[in-house]
Design an enzyme around this catalytic site. Sequence first.
Site, short mmCIF file in Angstrom:
data_model
loop_
_atom_site.label_atom_id
_atom_site.label_comp_id
_atom_site.label_asym_id
_atom_site.label_seq_id
_atom_site.Cartn_x
_atom_site.Cartn_y
_atom_site.Cartn_z
CE1 TYR A 85 2.50 5.48 -3.50
CE2 TYR A 85 1.31 3.52 -4.18
CZ TYR A 85 2.49 4.13 -3.78
OH TYR A 85 3.64 3.37 -3.68
N GLY A 86 -3.26 8.84 -3.61
CA GLY A 86 -4.61 9.21 -4.04
C GLY A 86 -4.72 10.49 -4.83
CG ASP A 132 -1.74 1.24 1.37
OD1 ASP A 132 -2.42 1.59 0.39
OD2 ASP A 132 -1.70 1.91 2.42
CB SER A 133 0.18 4.78 -0.60
OG SER A 133 -1.03 4.80 0.13
CB CYS A 137 -10.36 5.03 0.53
SG CYS A 137 -8.84 5.71 1.22
CB THR A 138 -6.61 1.59 2.74
OG1 THR A 138 -6.07 2.91 2.49
CG2 THR A 138 -6.21 0.67 1.63
CG HIS A 139 -6.72 5.98 5.22
ND1 HIS A 139 -5.99 5.32 4.25
CD2 HIS A 139 -5.84 6.69 5.95
CE1 HIS A 139 -4.71 5.62 4.39
NE2 HIS A 139 -4.59 6.45 5.42
CD GLU A 192 -2.33 8.54 7.30
OE1 GLU A 192 -1.39 9.26 7.64
OE2 GLU A 192 -2.34 7.87 6.24
CB CYS A 239 -3.04 0.98 -2.39
SG CYS A 239 -3.26 2.72 -2.75
CG ASN A 240 -9.52 1.05 -2.28
OD1 ASN A 240 -10.57 0.54 -2.65
ND2 ASN A 240 -9.03 0.84 -1.08
CB THR A 241 -5.01 5.16 -5.25
OG1 THR A 241 -5.83 5.79 -4.27
CG2 THR A 241 -4.67 6.14 -6.35
N1 DGL Z 1 -4.26 3.70 0.36
C1 DGL Z 1 -4.92 4.74 -0.42
C2 DGL Z 1 -6.17 4.13 -1.08
O1 DGL Z 1 -6.74 3.17 -0.64
C3 DGL Z 1 -5.28 5.94 0.43
C4 DGL Z 1 -4.09 6.77 0.86
C5 DGL Z 1 -3.36 7.41 -0.30
O2 DGL Z 1 -3.89 8.37 -0.93
O3 DGL Z 1 -2.26 6.98 -0.60
O4 DGL Z 1 -6.59 4.63 -2.09
#
Ligand code: DGL
Length: 271
Positions: A45-46, A13-14, A187-189, A155, A76-78
């Site tokens: 990454y988003g 993931d990012s 999104c992971t968060h 976060e 990571c979704n992105t």
């Molecule tokens: N992990 C990213 C996602 O799921 C979120 C955080 C990022 O923008 O890197 O898209």
Amino acid sequence: MRPDSRGAIGVFDSGVGGLTVLKALMRRLPGESTLYLGDTARVPYGTKSPEVVTLYSIKNAEFLLERGIKLLVVACNTASSVALPELEAHLRVPVLGVIAPGARAAAAKSRSGKIGVIGTPGTIRSGAYQRELQAARPDVQVSARACPMFVPLAEEGWVTGDVPRLVAREYLAPLVATGVDTLVLGCTHYPLLRDVIAEVMGPGVALVDSAEATAEAVAAVLASKGALEAESRAAEHRYFVTDVPERFMDVGAKFLGQPLSGAEHVDVSFG
Ligand code: DGL
């Protein structure tokens, strides 16, 4: 590198966010060892372009592949939304992203076919969830919205009370207005903000967490290849980060739901 890293599931993931996916994997597949790479030097990454996210994703995948993983989860979704075709074309192990499993779960859950998706600007702009939902169920009407402020809130641990509630109302009002009956947390968060999102969306809206759907998909792929470890096996979990580990360890414990056993700083070079 210790030899027992071979045959682990690789996860990247990012940053810390993918630990929500790792948590679901650890719960669903307790016998599987994992290697987790958080690209904390280059997060987020988003908000980055598809080209840059794809480049970072390839480097992350190569790092994990060199350590003998048997399957790669793009947590990571992105990254899943833009880099999956490239990764699938180049890697010699099965690669799973979080988008298709989440979309399939939402398509199966929705009664009305009106489905909402929330994610980073990159994920929403890519149209990946929209495409996967349409593929899973042609009658869907998808409403999508980027919610970038949810990432820093999660976060910071600012997941209850007036501040996240106000932000959630602002972002989610258009989705409430379209009458979706299912919302994908793309999104992971976002699982950390689940309670406040559920409150704002109302009791009639089902929330779908891509992490759980992805863990299920990983279990199915490993089972089909005869590569599942026995649940009773003592699994090992190792963490790598591209910036110093302190913040990852601290914030990551909230995402994983338990303290991290330690993280190693590594250089994923672009030379
Ligand atoms: N992990 C990213 C996602 O799921 C979120 C955080 C990022 O923008 O890197 O898209």
